[in-house]
Scaffold this active site. Structure first.
Site, mmCIF file in Angstrom:
data_model
loop_
_atom_site.group_PDB
_atom_site.id
_atom_site.type_symbol
_atom_site.label_atom_id
_atom_site.label_comp_id
_atom_site.label_asym_id
_atom_site.label_seq_id
_atom_site.Cartn_x
_atom_site.Cartn_y
_atom_site.Cartn_z
ATOM 1 N N GLU A 220 -9.253 -44.180 12.331
ATOM 2 C CA GLU A 220 -9.029 -44.021 10.877
ATOM 3 C C GLU A 220 -10.130 -44.762 10.116
ATOM 4 O OE1 GLU A 220 -4.952 -45.760 10.815
ATOM 5 O OE2 GLU A 220 -4.271 -43.696 10.630
ATOM 6 N N CYS B 113 2.767 -44.991 5.765
ATOM 7 C CA CYS B 113 2.074 -45.945 4.903
ATOM 8 C C CYS B 113 1.699 -45.340 3.554
ATOM 9 C CB CYS B 113 0.831 -46.460 5.612
ATOM 10 S SG CYS B 113 -0.198 -45.164 6.295
HETATM 11 O O1 FUB Z 1 -1.490 -50.039 10.212
HETATM 12 C C1 FUB Z 1 -0.742 -49.935 9.012
HETATM 13 C C2 FUB Z 1 -1.124 -48.683 8.277
HETATM 14 O O2 FUB Z 1 -0.839 -47.544 9.087
HETATM 15 C C3 FUB Z 1 -2.601 -48.556 7.969
HETATM 16 O O3 FUB Z 1 -2.979 -49.151 6.794
HETATM 17 C C4 FUB Z 1 -2.784 -47.092 7.948
HETATM 18 O O4 FUB Z 1 -4.114 -46.703 8.047
HETATM 19 C C5 FUB Z 1 -1.930 -46.640 9.091
HETATM 20 O O5 FUB Z 1 -2.615 -46.769 10.285
HETATM 21 ZN ZN ZN Z 2 -1.698 -44.478 4.664
#
Ligand code: FUB
Ligand code: ZN
Length: 676
Positions: free
Chosen positions: A348, A444
């Site tokens: 990501e 999230c």
């Molecule tokens: O790891 C917590 C949250 O979940 C992150 O900020 C997002 O990118 C997702 O991976």
């Molecule tokens: Zn998110």
């Protein structure tokens, strides 16, 4: 750094968003997202992935109650590593006493309560407040006597707490809890959750730092840094600011804490230590030496936001210089024209400079939200309209694209080009959804949209002792206390569709002070008209200084031409293509207007003056669409390959709609960049 320009957002009660574009979005969040999210937090939405969040808090609270009742030392169950996401074998029959969901599931509650706080500050709602108070009771009941509060470890066993700071999100959950608690306290004056957050913060402070006997760890997923600065601002407790500064400064120091921690884990598990990519965590070197935005994009911009906060609070120039360098890395080399960031789904993450693929973009909604956080914090130190331009670009495009126009479904990933067949059949695009989802196991993004949208006022205006800064033109009113009195500024604005705004001043008696207005980068020759005030322009802000009286008016005329963009040639994906913006809005072509096979469209006329701008009533609210002169390549017979020849084309008019509104009319192709 010139701290005379430092500023902070206004107190909730001093800003009202009354009308127009953002009020509609805030109302969506209030009426749709917040109640829906409460149902998901309680696993009551039939077709959505369960959250397990409130269930985990209840389980942890029951453990605490049991401990109090029996009056014996609390012995939690033996810790068993369950992986990143714990799911019951039979989802319809989860076992009692177990933790379920992602290990940072607690943060879903925290983001929800934060959004609730902002929403209540604009729109009192006793029913919602009662539900929120009830939720807070459950969360606080889960807190351990020493202040620790993370249900994953409370339920699974405290023996493993803080053993994997790199991956296990304890300080992430802590940071979000603090943010939620501060917002709820500021909105309602109720301090139960704030006190719980302070107790947790005191616990963290007692356990982390450079002092003898403390761990020298820091968050694997940042957010605690900016949260602690907020906690400091609301409580005045200096230790919270020091802790934030410690987390920022300790990050990436040698020996590397995450590597040391992994070595200990490896030894206790009798295996060789595993290599981790420290860039992913922005922990490859101390933050002041980091000169390129790397790794997980949300983590990165949350860190940079915390760095900017600490730089401002401590007037730390070298830290601010690092922030500027990282800003440059993002804004000049790694930013999508939609204000999105994160070029690759692997981790990501940010990709290398100028790698901005369109169909496989990650561009997570949370990352754009984090960029908004970072931008506002840079503005707080240095009011420069370039920060505000990016903040606005992210807000009006990727952040809003994250939510359907009815507030009922969400995007996590925000691609700039979509072919539904490819999304369904190409495994490389598994992360890309062509329709918004009702919810996510890793949820999230939706709560993050809720908290940002309902607090947009905190991004529109900031203030210092003698200046009120307007960064975003949202209709509403702002009250500002100057040294010799208070004034109220009523703002009307046609943005994002019309480049006009007018601020009218109300004051019982004349008030001396400065009103600063951003001159957006999307406008050529913006003009600010106001009688009798001294006007200077600096870094894209017009400063009007003088004595303000009842009825004074500032008129902003910000011509909003259509702009047609080429990307830097190093963005290989976009060679020979153009994209369209008008004001803060980026446009896209959708199949619903242009038929399928969008790759066959060609923009044949690059003169922005030839683009027709029309009011569009296609969507639930009035928007603007662009009509562009173009051509469509007519497919020819002749097999998979044939002798090259000039393409046969037909004239067409290409219709473009706001990017944030895409995928609200069923399945279909979409593209931001069009060939020319
Ligand atoms: O790891 C917590 C949250 O979940 C992150 O900020 C997002 O990118 C997702 O991976
Ligand atoms: Zn998110």
């Amino acid at each position: 750094m010139d701290n005379r320009f430092f500023s902070k957002p206004l107190a909730f009660e001093n800003v009202t968003i009354s009308d127009g574009f953002w009020k509609r979005n805030m109302e969506l969040v209030r009426k749709e997202v917040i109640p829906y999210q409460w149902e998901t937090l309680n696993d009551r939405v039939p077709d959505a992935a369960p959250s397990w969040c409130m269930r985990n808090f209840r389980t942890a609270a029951a453990l605490q109650a049991e401990k109090k009742e029996k009056g014996e030392a609390f012995v939690p169950p033996k810790y068993v590593w369950r992986g990143f996401e714990a799911l019951p074998e039979d989802p319809s029959n989860p076992e009692e006493g177990r933790f379920y969901g992602f290990l940072f599931q607690d943060s879903d509650f925290s983001k929800w309560i934060e959004a609730v706080g902002y929403s209540l500050s604009q729109h009192p709602d006793p029913e919602l407040e009662k539900i929120a108070d009830g939720a807070i009771d459950i969360v606080c009941a889960a807190q351990m006597d020493d202040g620790y509060l993370d249900t994953y470890y409370i339920i699974n066993g405290m023996d493993a707490a803080w053993t994997n700071m790199r991956d296990n999100h304890e300080l992430y959950c802590f940071g979000h809890l603090v943010e939620g608690a501060v917002a709820y306290y500021q909105a309602t004056g109720k301090d139960k959750l704030l006190n719980a957050a302070c107790r947790f913060a005191d616990y963290v402070d007692a356990h982390f730092g450079r002092e003898e006997g403390k761990r020298r760890g820091y968050p694997g997923h940042e957010v605690a840094e900016m949260a602690l600065v907020r906690l400091y601002e609301v409580t005045g407790e200096e230790k919270y600011l020091k802790l934030a500064a410690y987390f920022v400064n300790e990050r990436g120091q040698a020996p590397n804490y995450f590597e040391q921690e992994e070595a200990v884990r490896a030894q206790s598990e009798g295996r060789p230590a595993r290599h981790a990519n420290l860039y992913y965590y922005q922990a490859e070197k101390p933050v002041r030496e980091q000169d390129e935005a790397h790794g997980h994009a949300v983590r990165a911009v949350y860190l940079y936001s915390g760095m900017a906060d600490v730089a401002r609070m401590l007037n730390d120039e070298s830290l601010f210089n690092a922030c500027k360098q990282l800003w440059h890395s993002i804004a000049d080399e790694k930013l999508y024209i939609t204000g999105g960031i994160g070029g690759t789904h692997i981790g990501e993450s940010f990709s290398y400079p100028f790698d901005l693929p369109n169909d496989s973009a990650y561009s997570e909604t949370c990352a754009a939200i984090g960029l908004v956080f970072f931008a506002r914090r840079m503005l707080q130190i240095s009011p420069d309209s370039r920060y505000a331009d990016v903040m606005e670009q992210a807000l009006y495009n990727t952040v809003l694209s994250g939510m359907a126009l009815d507030g009922k479904s969400f995007f996590y990933v925000n691609p700039l080009s979509v072919n539904p067949v490819a999304c369904k059949r190409d495994e490389r695009l598994q992360h890309v959804k062509h329709v918004r989802q009702k919810w996510f196991g890793c949820a999230c993004c939706p709560p993050n949209i809720a908290r940002l949208t309902s607090s947009v006022a905190q991004y529109a205006y900031t203030e210092n002792e003698d200046t009120l800064f307007t960064h975003l033109y949202t209709a509403g009113s702002v009250r500002k206390q100057f040294a010799d009195g208070t004034l109220t500024m009523e703002m009307v604005s046609g943005i994002p569709w019309k480049g006009n705004a007018k601020a009218v001043i109300h004051a019982d008696a004349p008030v001396k002070g400065t009103l600063a207005f951003r001159l957006p980068g999307w406008s050529d020759q913006p003009a600010v008209r106001c009688e009798g005030k001294q006007q200077t322009v600096k870094n894209g802000y017009a400063y009007l200084t003088g004595e303000w009286r009842e009825g004074d008016a500032v008129e902003l005329c910000m011509p909003m031409p259509v702009r047609i963009w080429n990307a830097d040639e190093r963005v290989r994906e976009n060679i020979g293509q153009v994209a369209f913006t008008r004001g803060p809005v980026t446009f896209c072509a959708e199949q619903a207007d242009n038929g399928e096979n969008l790759h066959l469209l060609r923009v044949s006329d690059l003169d922005p003056a030839h683009v027709t701008v029309e009011t569009d009533e296609t969507f639930a609210h009035s928007t603007v669409r662009l009509i562009v002169n173009g051509k469509r390549v007519v497919p020819q017979a002749g097999g998979l390959y044939r002798a090259a020849a000039a393409p046969v084309m037909e004239d067409i008019r290409i219709v473009l709609v706001p990017y944030y509104a895409w995928a609200n009319r069923g399945e279909g192709e979409m593209t931001v960049w069009l060939r020319n």
